[in-house]
Design a protein around this motif. Structure first.
Motif, PDB file in Angstrom:
ATOM      1  N   ARG A 288       0.840  -1.195   0.000  1.00 56.45           N
ATOM      2  CA  ARG A 288       0.000   0.000   0.000  1.00 56.45           C
ATOM      3  C   ARG A 288       0.874   1.243   0.000  1.00 56.45           C
ATOM      4  NH1 ARG A 288       1.187  -0.330   5.270  1.00 56.45           N
ATOM      5  NH2 ARG A 288       0.487   1.231   6.783  1.00 56.45           N
ATOM      6  N   ALA A 289       0.354   2.311  -0.562  1.00 53.80           N
ATOM      7  CA  ALA A 289       1.079   3.579  -0.553  1.00 53.80           C
ATOM      8  C   ALA A 289       1.127   4.134   0.863  1.00 53.80           C
ATOM      9  CB  ALA A 289       0.396   4.574  -1.487  1.00 53.80           C
ATOM     10  N   ILE A 290       2.222   4.785   1.202  1.00 57.04           N
ATOM     11  CA  ILE A 290       2.348   5.397   2.524  1.00 57.04           C
ATOM     12  C   ILE A 290       1.532   6.681   2.528  1.00 57.04           C
ATOM     13  CG2 ILE A 290       3.940   6.431   4.181  1.00 57.04           C
ATOM     14  CD1 ILE A 290       6.059   4.517   3.240  1.00 57.04           C
ATOM     15  N   PHE A 291       0.636   6.789   3.492  1.00 53.87           N
ATOM     16  CA  PHE A 291      -0.289   7.920   3.558  1.00 53.87           C
ATOM     17  C   PHE A 291       0.139   8.858   4.677  1.00 53.87           C
ATOM     18  CE2 PHE A 291      -4.226  10.034   4.888  1.00 53.87           C
ATOM     19  CZ  PHE A 291      -4.717  10.466   3.666  1.00 53.87           C
ATOM     20  N   TYR A 292       0.210  10.157   4.368  1.00 53.61           N
ATOM     21  CA  TYR A 292       0.628  11.162   5.343  1.00 53.61           C
ATOM     22  C   TYR A 292      -0.510  12.129   5.637  1.00 53.61           C
ATOM     23  CZ  TYR A 292       5.559   9.842   4.716  1.00 53.61           C
ATOM     24  OH  TYR A 292       6.749   9.162   4.678  1.00 53.61           O
ATOM     25  N   ARG A 293      -0.468  12.698   6.851  1.00 52.60           N
ATOM     26  CA  ARG A 293      -1.344  13.796   7.208  1.00 52.60           C
ATOM     27  C   ARG A 293      -0.517  14.819   7.998  1.00 52.60           C
ATOM     28  NH1 ARG A 293      -1.099   9.076   8.661  1.00 52.60           N
ATOM     29  NH2 ARG A 293      -3.268   8.540   8.269  1.00 52.60           N
ATOM     30  N   ILE A 328       6.091   5.127  12.895  1.00 49.88           N
ATOM     31  CA  ILE A 328       5.561   6.038  11.882  1.00 49.88           C
ATOM     32  C   ILE A 328       6.754   6.751  11.233  1.00 49.88           C
ATOM     33  CG2 ILE A 328       3.307   6.346  12.950  1.00 49.88           C
ATOM     34  CD1 ILE A 328       5.915   9.058  13.303  1.00 49.88           C
ATOM     35  N   TYR A 329       6.500   7.445  10.142  1.00 54.38           N
ATOM     36  CA  TYR A 329       7.547   8.219   9.478  1.00 54.38           C
ATOM     37  C   TYR A 329       7.236   9.705   9.599  1.00 54.38           C
ATOM     38  CZ  TYR A 329       8.631   3.723   7.333  1.00 54.38           C
ATOM     39  OH  TYR A 329       8.936   2.398   7.134  1.00 54.38           O
ATOM     40  N   LEU A 330       8.250  10.491   9.923  1.00 51.01           N
ATOM     41  CA  LEU A 330       8.155  11.941   9.867  1.00 51.01           C
ATOM     42  C   LEU A 330       8.784  12.411   8.568  1.00 51.01           C
ATOM     43  CD1 LEU A 330       9.097  13.154  13.476  1.00 51.01           C
ATOM     44  CD2 LEU A 330       6.846  12.651  12.537  1.00 51.01           C
ATOM     45  N   LYS A 331       8.105  13.312   7.902  1.00 47.94           N
ATOM     46  CA  LYS A 331       8.606  13.827   6.617  1.00 47.94           C
ATOM     47  C   LYS A 331       8.648  15.341   6.682  1.00 47.94           C
ATOM     48  CE  LYS A 331       5.878  13.724   2.994  1.00 47.94           C
ATOM     49  NZ  LYS A 331       5.113  13.246   1.815  1.00 47.94           N
ATOM     50  N   SER A 332       9.771  15.915   6.250  1.00 45.06           N
ATOM     51  CA  SER A 332       9.910  17.364   6.275  1.00 45.06           C
ATOM     52  C   SER A 332      10.768  17.813   5.104  1.00 45.06           C
ATOM     53  CB  SER A 332      10.533  17.822   7.598  1.00 45.06           C
ATOM     54  OG  SER A 332      10.461  19.214   7.733  1.00 45.06           O
ATOM     55  N   LEU A 333      10.546  19.028   4.657  1.00 43.94           N
ATOM     56  CA  LEU A 333      11.308  19.605   3.553  1.00 43.94           C
ATOM     57  C   LEU A 333      12.478  20.388   4.133  1.00 43.94           C
ATOM     58  CD1 LEU A 333      11.081  19.715   0.423  1.00 43.94           C
ATOM     59  CD2 LEU A 333      10.041  21.975   0.705  1.00 43.94           C
ATOM     60  N   ILE A 334      13.704  19.947   3.851  1.00 41.38           N
ATOM     61  CA  ILE A 334      14.917  20.587   4.354  1.00 41.38           C
ATOM     62  C   ILE A 334      15.810  20.927   3.170  1.00 41.38           C
ATOM     63  CG2 ILE A 334      16.967  20.291   5.794  1.00 41.38           C
ATOM     64  CD1 ILE A 334      15.345  18.402   7.553  1.00 41.38           C
ATOM     65  N   LYS A 341      12.250  10.045   8.134  1.00 33.05           N
ATOM     66  CA  LYS A 341      12.880   9.203   9.145  1.00 33.05           C
ATOM     67  C   LYS A 341      11.807   8.461   9.943  1.00 33.05           C
ATOM     68  CE  LYS A 341      17.265  10.383   8.586  1.00 33.05           C
ATOM     69  NZ  LYS A 341      18.304   9.417   8.191  1.00 33.05           N
ATOM     70  N   PRO A 342      12.089   7.199  10.341  1.00 33.36           N
ATOM     71  CA  PRO A 342      11.125   6.450  11.155  1.00 33.36           C
ATOM     72  C   PRO A 342      11.308   6.720  12.647  1.00 33.36           C
ATOM     73  CG  PRO A 342      12.940   5.015  10.522  1.00 33.36           C
ATOM     74  CD  PRO A 342      13.234   6.361   9.918  1.00 33.36           C
ATOM     75  N   HIS A 390       3.828  22.543  11.892  1.00 31.03           N
ATOM     76  CA  HIS A 390       3.274  21.273  11.417  1.00 31.03           C
ATOM     77  C   HIS A 390       4.349  20.357  10.845  1.00 31.03           C
ATOM     78  CE1 HIS A 390      -0.428  23.619  11.754  1.00 31.03           C
ATOM     79  NE2 HIS A 390      -1.103  22.475  11.689  1.00 31.03           N
ATOM     80  N   LEU A 391       4.070  19.056  10.929  1.00 27.01           N
ATOM     81  CA  LEU A 391       4.938  18.005  10.383  1.00 27.01           C
ATOM     82  C   LEU A 391       4.066  16.982   9.670  1.00 27.01           C
ATOM     83  CD1 LEU A 391       7.463  17.095  13.233  1.00 27.01           C
ATOM     84  CD2 LEU A 391       8.093  17.734  10.908  1.00 27.01           C
ATOM     85  N   SER A 392       4.606  16.372   8.620  1.00 26.70           N
ATOM     86  CA  SER A 392       3.902  15.287   7.939  1.00 26.70           C
ATOM     87  C   SER A 392       4.157  13.986   8.682  1.00 26.70           C
ATOM     88  CB  SER A 392       4.383  15.161   6.488  1.00 26.70           C
ATOM     89  OG  SER A 392       4.025  16.311   5.740  1.00 26.70           O
ATOM     90  N   VAL A 393       3.089  13.284   9.049  1.00 25.85           N
ATOM     91  CA  VAL A 393       3.176  12.043   9.817  1.00 25.85           C
ATOM     92  C   VAL A 393       2.464  10.935   9.047  1.00 25.85           C
ATOM     93  CG1 VAL A 393       2.569  10.893  11.982  1.00 25.85           C
ATOM     94  CG2 VAL A 393       3.238  13.306  12.001  1.00 25.85           C
ATOM     95  N   SER A 394       3.139   9.792   8.899  1.00 26.80           N
ATOM     96  CA  SER A 394       2.574   8.692   8.120  1.00 26.80           C
ATOM     97  C   SER A 394       1.672   7.823   8.975  1.00 26.80           C
ATOM     98  CB  SER A 394       3.695   7.824   7.538  1.00 26.80           C
ATOM     99  OG  SER A 394       4.220   6.958   8.535  1.00 26.80           O
ATOM    100  N   SER A 395       0.978   6.909   8.315  1.00 21.89           N
ATOM    101  CA  SER A 395       0.261   5.850   9.011  1.00 21.89           C
ATOM    102  C   SER A 395       1.283   4.853   9.574  1.00 21.89           C
ATOM    103  CB  SER A 395      -0.697   5.137   8.053  1.00 21.89           C
ATOM    104  OG  SER A 395      -1.692   6.027   7.586  1.00 21.89           O
ATOM    105  N   PRO A 396       0.883   4.014  10.518  1.00 19.70           N
ATOM    106  CA  PRO A 396       1.822   3.064  11.126  1.00 19.70           C
ATOM    107  C   PRO A 396       2.376   2.069  10.120  1.00 19.70           C
ATOM    108  CG  PRO A 396      -0.164   3.273  12.452  1.00 19.70           C
ATOM    109  CD  PRO A 396      -0.446   3.965  11.164  1.00 19.70           C
ATOM    110  N   ASP A 397       3.599   1.624  10.365  1.00 16.65           N
ATOM    111  CA  ASP A 397       4.261   0.657   9.499  1.00 16.65           C
ATOM    112  C   ASP A 397       5.157  -0.223  10.367  1.00 16.65           C
ATOM    113  OD1 ASP A 397       4.793  -0.591   7.120  1.00 16.65           O
ATOM    114  OD2 ASP A 397       6.198   0.913   6.373  1.00 16.65           O
TER     115      ASP A 397
END
Length: 538
Positions: A288-293, A328-334, A341-342, A390-397
């Protein structure tokens, strides 16, 4: 698509592998000075020609791709796009050997087995050579897939997914002309009676979706609900599978999940809504695709001199269970590059005020215990966030399953530094919900006493519950330290890893790569099988 030989990745002898196939351990290799992720970002932005094509994008045939299979001329294909990864060789945390496995061929499957969460498009965008040329026969197959997909949406048997990364499934609110299509039949490989199903009902003020999973659900929860921009997404994590529909009540014993939503206006709906792609689908979680909010930072609490608990609030319309042992994964634009990163969530405290299990409680906040590294890529950015950012947070994996702990009587946890974070919820669950448990022992490795996470909480738990025992090992203790000193070694584990007669034992390991690799080897030397060891992703 190209055919990729079926093989284990990384190889059994690879430095990147620290655990048996199916477990989550993953090692890194030592990089040369000046070859960190931030260094690669600077190289990518330097304006250098990293493709050798002077900015041109080309269509690459399979024959052409196969020619570029050496260390200094290495092309690989990921999801139909071709990249020259030679400039990235010395920056790859997994080492040159791992990249070369995909040299001159389609590396999508190999990539997904280890790095599915990495945003390769951002990481390698300056290395993109072009796209794979599509042969006529492939185009005809693609048309067939599209035709089959249309059949699927009309309520017939679903086709195999066209790629290994499925888009998320959704439901949209009903429109006057919309109609709910019949539920898709289960894939041929799924027994009909084992497949989850859903139903819905309404009152004048609420709409209720009920999912019957036909499985017993974990008390820590397994459901994620997102309502964003008028689109509802419901995902239920079921072991290695994921059921997607698109304040809920969970009845764990019967496997029933109910999602209740309040209507914006009173009245009767003629239908639930319009099903979107892959609605009512059951497929492997890894596909499944990794979904972020987007989540908001609401507080930051110091744990030690360099470690904090970040409290992130889920957006309005989102409720999310993070099962024990999942990350979960945190995603950020740097610097214009996406960094992912998990992190493994913890609870707000090690032990709640009451030991009553909070079954079925939906989380609106996520707590992450994060050590800030001054020379890191993501953690300095996190440390500089303001409350309200705010930070982008994925669903659990993650592959951990509570089934691994079924009927376990003796649980042994070996952690170093922030490798303690997945252990925190495992300890809590073990003492609250494992009726078979007789003893949980934690051996916790740190440099100095000030580095020990939740030190007083662990001591308090050991004093209150005789089934829990903790021992601290310091590699750089002060003169007044009276506990054990040193690093992990075989003699330390002899008395720690006991196997009483008639017991069922299990070992969890987490920490930096070198610690994990060494510790797993030592545990195996004490005659623990692969089925009795789990390595959390560090």
């Amino acid at each position: 698509m190209l055919n990729v030989p079926s093989q284990s990745f990384p190889a059994a002898s690879s430095q990147q592998r620290v655990a048996p196939a199916g477990q989550s351990g993953r090692n890194k290799v030592a990089l040369k000075p000046g070859h960190s992720l931030m260094d690669w970002i600077r190289v990518a932005k330097s304006g250098r020609d990293l493709t050798g094509l002077r900015g041109r994008l080309i269509d690459v045939t399979e024959e052409e791709l196969q020619k570029h299979n050496t260390r200094d001329d290495c092309w690989t294909c990921i999801r139909g796009m071709v990249y020259n990864v030679s400039p990235y060789m010395d920056f790859h945390p997994g080492g040159e050997e791992e990249l070369m496995k995909a040299a001159g061929k389609d590396g999508t499957d190999l990539f997904d087995q280890v790095h599915r969460w990495v945003n390769y498009e951002s990481m390698l965008k300056e290395c993109m050579v072009g796209r794979m040329a599509v042969k006529a026969s492939t185009a005809l197959k693609a048309q067939s897939v599209i035709k089959d997909s249309i059949t699927h949406l009309n309520g017939l048997a679903p086709p195999p997914p066209p790629t290994s990364m499925l888009p998320p499934a959704f439901l949209t609110p009903p429109s006057p002309s919309s109609s709910l299509q019949p539920s898709a039949a289960p894939p041929p490989t799924q027994p009909k009676d084992a497949r989850p199903r859903y139903d819905w009902f309404q009152t004048d003020v609420t709409v209720n979706i009920v999912v019957y999973t036909k499985r017993k659900l974990p008390s820590s929860g397994c459901t994620i609900v997102d309502l964003q921009d008028g689109v509802l997404r419901v995902e239920v994590l079921l072991g290695k599978m994921s059921y997607i529909l698109r304040q809920f009540h969970t009845a764990c014993a019967v496997g029933k999940i109910q999602v209740s939503m309040r209507k914006a206006a009173k009245g009767k709906w003629e239908e639930l809504g319009e099903p979107l792609e892959f609605h009512d689908s059951l497929f492997r979680k890894k596909d499944r695709a990794i979904f972020y909010r987007e989540c908001m930072l609401v507080s930051k609490t110091a744990v030690t001199h360099d470690t904090w608990v970040f409290r992130l609030q889920l957006p309005l319309g989102t409720l999310m269970h993070v099962p024990v042992g999942k990350h979960i994964y945190l995603k950020s634009l740097i610097q214009d590059s996406e960094v992912v990163k998990p992190y493994t969530p913890v609870e707000e405290t090690l032990v709640p005020a009451t030991l009553d299990s909070t079954q079925g409680t939906a989380a609106t906040d996520i707590f992450l215990m994060i050590k800030v590294y001054p020379d890191g890529v993501l953690t300095p950015h996190l440390n500089n966030l303001n409350i309200g950012d705010h930070l982008s947070v994925s669903s659990p994996d993650g592959p951990f399953s509570l089934r691994l702990l079924r009927e376990v009587t003796h649980l042994y946890l070996l952690a170093a530094g922030t490798g303690f974070t997945p252990m925190a919820r495992v300890i809590r669950l073990a003492l609250q919900d494992l009726g078979s448990l007789r003893k949980t022992k934690l051996m916790f490795f740190n440099r100095q006493e000030r580095d020990i996470l939740w030190h007083s909480e662990l001591d308090g738990l050991a004093a209150e519950d005789e089934r829990f025992q903790v021992e601290y090992i310091l590699s750089e203790p002060c003169d007044g330290w009276t506990g054990r000193k040193g690093r992990v070694e075989a003699s330390m584990l002899t008395d720690f890893l006991v196997r009483p007669e008639g017991s069922k034992v299990f070992v969890c390991v987490c920490g930096p790569s070198a610690f994990t690799e060494l510790t797993v080897g030592l545990v195996r030397q004490h005659c623990f099988s692969e089925e009795e060891i789990h390595v959390f992703q560090g």
